[in-house]
Design an enzyme around this catalytic site. Structure first.
Site, short mmCIF file in Angstrom:
data_model
loop_
_atom_site.label_atom_id
_atom_site.label_comp_id
_atom_site.label_asym_id
_atom_site.label_seq_id
_atom_site.Cartn_x
_atom_site.Cartn_y
_atom_site.Cartn_z
N ARG A 24 0.82 -1.22 0.00
CA ARG A 24 0.00 0.00 0.00
C ARG A 24 0.85 1.27 0.00
O ARG A 24 0.57 2.20 -0.77
CB ARG A 24 -0.96 -0.02 1.19
CG ARG A 24 -2.12 -1.01 1.03
CD ARG A 24 -2.98 -1.06 2.28
NE ARG A 24 -2.23 -1.53 3.43
CZ ARG A 24 -2.60 -1.38 4.69
NH1 ARG A 24 -3.74 -0.77 4.97
NH2 ARG A 24 -1.87 -1.85 5.68
N ASN A 42 -6.76 -2.43 2.12
CA ASN A 42 -6.84 -3.89 2.16
C ASN A 42 -8.30 -4.32 2.25
O ASN A 42 -9.08 -3.72 2.99
CB ASN A 42 -6.10 -4.44 3.38
CG ASN A 42 -4.60 -4.45 3.21
OD1 ASN A 42 -4.10 -4.59 2.10
ND2 ASN A 42 -3.88 -4.27 4.31
#
Length: 765
Positions: A24, A42
């Site tokens: 990320r 997520n």
């Protein structure tokens, strides 16, 4: 308007090994680079990206994402769709959410080079920090309590970040931006020994180890017993601490240069040693040896490199160290601090630990290089729980979730969902009650973590396997799978082979569909079905599975069957002969593994296996030494004949030759000749099957194919005759592969059942 100047919005779902590797933050930095607005988060085990920008910028963003130039993650596939979304003004990492998609959880990662450089820099605030990590390294699977992988879902939640760590964690240009394992000397965890912390604790540990002491040291997936491999008395004391264990010990070295002082290291072996998994790698030893008690006279040294900062600090200060699982006898590796701290033994001189909880125990993986490629012999830390990707079938099968129980020896189960087969960590022998309990609790743990609720179970045909009993206790439909069929199916699963293939399954024991003990099998396997094409001739064996360690008794049984009673030198002969003639406590076996044991004893190499496979390993050692000395192999030949369409391989000519020559011909020549004789008969039988059934693909499976001399000879001979040959690499050829093979058979049965046929008709309840 120029199409390139049109703002578009895309929802991008990324599947793969992207949890716990700083994915990320990497997406965030790419978004900034290409002026992308939107979000990343997520969702269970996947990552969802909303990307809003000019089309050319989005395309460039996707290109960089897929190219993975830094090799920092692994993408299985990406789903992209156009969406209509409100305008975004920035790009954000937003709160994770749960989902029912397949979760791909990262294995534990070794400390990266950048962190090592920081650890060595005296001006760095993490100088000599034994727990330094970043988004690219550190524990993962062993500290995750649930998904998504956020700090609050790991055992790192016990440690409050200091202000400086928190700043690094939240700054987008930091290497530790969203690094869930971030820590430092101020916020912990800390190395502890007695009443000392960090540098003082490590210094005390170094002094004890240098003086010949033994320590328990907490690792990523459990404790290790640690000591010098160079001091004979120390290593003997370690064996007493472990409970009279006779297996060679694995040794951790500071670097490749240190390994090369004691072992022969090829380029492929070096790459394997330095891979992200950091497995123990079996290497041929040099003449410069360690204490005799370390390797126990074996041809291999199990060598590996440090994968935690603490291990780096220890090996740097001391040199090579035995790092063996901290378990007593055959019990599971110890991971709880209170158990190891309360372990009372005159041979244990201290405990070096920390207070980061180990959520699940995971032993070190073991591998070797065969045919210039890495082959796993024990699949655990560094590989688990990364999935093996399997067929999904049509839409009607996408909801299928499977539990495959595996085998009792080298136990490992497999969980399947939507094309991902996750083979668990290695557990050991389920005959040990504590190992069985660990196996059961790990099934509950991993199925919960992966959000898998199996509706189908598969297990071994053996009626007394603990793994099979457990599968049958779950209250779901069960398919029974023949052991050697599962071995070959695991190879088919790895390489996506539907068949037909000639499966050569050689191992010690496996319950046959005729009620006898198989182990020297040639099977024809296609999808979920198999037939037996050839096997080693049955030999009556006294004592069955329970006496497999007694190679001398095994040799007696083979020699009696061959009519070579005058060649038997054993005081027990009258009892053994009487028991076999009267069928008292005897079984019929076609086991090639038992034949290797028998030959080891006949040649007076090894009469008793003090650990699994010792006799066969010592036989291989003699063959390796013969190759090194360029000693020619003595020719030994199997006979074979056809009986009702099935080939029976007769070992009697081999046994007769070995007995006749064992007192006059070099032992290494005979050992090498036996290996080559087994390879020759494999080729002959495969050619016979090809001529009869026009099958050109061969799959090799079973624990006997851990033998490098045999495997490489077989591969060479079969390829020279234009066979396509496959052997397990991603899972072990031993029983650690059984659960994957069972899973594959379950999938094929489900995929190939007719729509009108109830799936229950395929099951044994």
């Amino acid at each position: 308007m120029d199409k390139k100047q049109v703002v578009i919005t895309k929802r991008i779902k990324v599947f793969g090994m992207i949890q716990g590797v700083g994915f990320r933050p990497l997406v965030f930095r790419l978004a900034e680079k290409y002026k992308i607005h939107g979000t990343v988060k997520n969702i269970g085990g996947i990552v969802e990206i909303i990307a809003q920008a000019f089309e050319e910028h989005v395309n460039s963003f996707l290109y960089d994402l897929e190219s993975n130039s830094g090799n920092e993650y692994e993408i299985d596939h990406i789903q992209i769709e156009d969406i209509k979304e409100k305008p975004y003004t920035e790009f954000k990492i937003i709160k994770s959410s749960s989902d029912q998609e397949v979760s791909i959880i990262p294995p534990d990662l070794p400390v990266c080079k950048k962190c090592q450089k920081e650890m060595d820099a005296i001006e760095n605030r993490r100088y000599q920090n034994p727990f330094i990590s970043c988004t690219a390294c550190g524990p993962r699977y062993t500290i995750i309590e649930k998904l998504p992988y956020d700090r609050g879902h790991t055992s790192m939640e016990d440690f409050v970040m200091c202000q400086t760590c928190n700043k690094e964690y939240t700054e987008t240009d930091s290497r530790r931006f969203h690094a869930q394992t971030i820590s430092c000397n101020d916020c912990g965890p800390y190395a502890i020994m007695n009443d000392r912390k960090d540098k003082e604790a490590i210094s005390e540990a170094v002094n004890i180890l240098k003086s010949g002491g033994i320590l328990a040291v907490k690792g990523i997936g459990g404790y290790h017993f640690v000591c010098s491999p160079l001091i004979e008395e120390t290593v003997l004391n370690l064996r007493k601490l472990k409970g009279r264990e006779e297996k060679p010990f694995a040794v951790m070295f500071e670097n490749i240069k240190s390994i090369e002082e004691y072992c022969i290291v090829s380029k492929e072996e070096r790459d394997l040693l330095e891979s992200k998994a950091r497995p123990i790698v079996l290497l041929y030893t040099r003449e410069k040896g360690m204490a005799e008690a370390t390797g126990k006279g074996g041809i291999y040294c199990g060598a590996f490199l440090p994968y935690t900062p603490l291990q780096i600090l220890l090996t740097r200060n001391i040199g090579p160290l035995i790092m063996t699982s901290a378990n007593l006898s055959d019990k599971p590796i110890i991971k709880e601090d209170n158990i190891i701290l309360n372990l009372k033994s005159p041979y244990l001189n201290g405990v070096l630990y920390h207070k980061r909880r180990i959520v699940r125990s995971v032993d070190d993986s073991v591998a070797k290089v065969i045919d210039h490629k890495p082959q796993l012999l024990r699949r655990s830390r560094g590989y688990v729980p990364y999935p093996i990707f399997l067929p999904q079938g049509d839409k009607e099968n996408t909801d299928l979730e499977i539990f495959a129980a595996g085998s009792d020896l080298k136990a490992a189960f497999c969980l399947y969902k939507k094309g991902s087969g996750v083979v668990s960590q290695y557990f050991g022998d389920l005959e040990e009650r504590s190992v069985l309990e660990e196996y059961k609790s790990s099934f509950v743990d991993l199925s919960t973590l992966l959000q898998i609720t199996p509706g189908l179970a598969l297990c071994d045909l053996h009626p007394n396997y603990h793994s099979s009993r457990y599968a049958k206790s779950l209250g779901i439909p069960v398919i029974l799978v023949q052991h050697h069929h599962a071995h070959i199916a695991s190879v088919m699963a790895e390489y996506d082979l539907e068949g037909p293939v000639i499966g050569v399954a050689f191992d010690g024991t496996g319950y046959g569909s005729d009620g006898n003990i198989w182990g020297g099998e040639f099977l024809i396997c296609e999808k979920s079905e198999f037939s037996r094409a050839a096997h080693l001739q049955y030999t009556p064996m006294l004592g069955g599975d329970t006496s497999m360690s007694d190679a001398k008794k095994t040799a007696d049984c083979f020699l009696l069957k061959a009519g070579l009673i005058t060649e038997i030198q054993d005081d027990r002969l009258p009892v053994i002969k009487g028991a076999i003639e009267n069928h008292i406590n005897t079984v019929l076996t076609s086991s090639m593994g038992r034949l290797f044991d028998a030959v080891s004893s006949i040649l007076s190499i090894c009469h008793k296996s003090r650990y699994e496979g010792e006799c066969a390993a010592m036989l291989e050692k003699e063959a390796v030494l013969a190759l090194r000395k360029e000693i020619s192999p003595e020719k030994v030949t199997f006979a074979f004949n056809e009986n009702n369409g099935i080939i029976e391989i007769d070992p009697n000519p081999v046994l007769k030759t070995l007995c006749q020559l064992r007192n006059s011909v070099d032992r290494g020549s005979l050992a090498l000749g036996f290996h080559y004789g087994v390879a020759d008969i494999i080729l002959k039988v495969c050619e016979w099957i090809r001529n009869k059934q026009n099958i050109n693909t061969v799959a090799l499976g079973g624990g006997v194919f851990q033998n490098t001399v045999l495997s490489e000879r077989v591969l060479k001979l079969l390829r020279e005759k234009n066979f396509s040959v496959y052997v397990n690499m991603a899972v072990p050829p031993n029983d650690g592969s059984i659960s994957l093979g069972q899973t594959y058979i379950g999938l094929m049965k489900s995929f190939n059942s007719k729509n009108s046929e109830s799936r229950d008709n395929l099951m044994v309840k």
